[in-house]
Design an enzyme around this catalytic site. Sequence first.
Site: not given
Length: 297
Positions: A135, A163
Amino acid sequence: MRPSWTGVYPAVTTKFKENGDLDIPAFVKNVEFQIESGVSGIILGGSLGESSTLSADEKLQLVEALQPYRSKVPVIMNIAESSTVRAIEAAKKAEEAGADGLMLLPPLLYKADGDETVAYFKEVAASTSLPILLYNNPVDYKIEITVEMFKQLQDVENIEAVKESTRDLTNITRMKNAFGNRFKIMGGVDTLCLEALLLGADGLVAGLVCAFPKETVVLFELAKQGKVEEAVELYRWFMPLLEMDIHSKLVQYIKLCEVYTGIGTEFVRAPRKMITGVEREKITQTIEVALENRPSY
C-alpha cells in the site's frame, strides 16, 4: 482463491452493533452483495475497515467469516503495524486463518527510511507464502515506496502488486516503464480511479464500492473496454460520492451511503462518532441527489 490483482477490490467497512461489538451477519451481507455485483476480491481490516480499532483476533474473525466465499473471490487481510515482529505474527495468523493474500502498509508511527522500509517488507514477505499487495500512500502514512525501492523488491516473488495512492498519476507510467507487468497496479484513490485505469492500472482498491458495487464494476469494465465516453458519463455522476473517499470522515460517510443503499449499518467505534447536524444534512443531500439520478445497470 489466489488474487489476480485485476478488477475491483472493495476495501470493505467493518460492521458493528450499536454496543460496538462486531456485527458479522451485517458484514457478510455486504460482502455477499459485493460478490453478486461482480467484484474480484475482498480486502478487510483496512483504514476504511477501522483497522486501528480492531484487535488482532477480531481481524481473524472477519477472515474466518468469509471462508465460505473463498471459492468465489480471494479474501485479503490488511496488515498495518508499527513493529516488524507484530507484522510477521499477523501475516502468519492470517495465513493460518485462511486468508488468500495480504495488503501490507509500511511501518506505522515511525517514519522509516527507504532501507528500513524495504527490509520490513522483505522480512514480512519471507514469513508467509501469501501473495502481497503493498500500500503506497505517503499522503496518509508519510512513507513513499519509490521506484528505487521497488527495484530492491522485484526479486521478492510474493510481493505481487501495489495499491497506488500517491495521488501522482505519473507514478503509474513510471512503474510500467520500470517494471512492465512485474507488479500489478491497483488504483487506490476513488477520485482518480478512471484516470488510473486509463493510464494502465490493472484494477481498483475502492471505497465507495462498499455502497455502490455495481456502478464501480461497470466503471472498471467500461474503462478496460475503451468505452471512454460512457465511462466519463458514469464517472461524472459518481464524483460527488467519490469525493467522500478522500475526506477524514470517509468511514462515517461511506457507512451512511451503505445505509441508503440497504447493504450496511452506520455504527462506528470511538473515537469516531456518527455524523449529525449540518454535516449530516450535507452528506445525505449528496447521497439523495445521486440516488435520484442513479444510472440503471
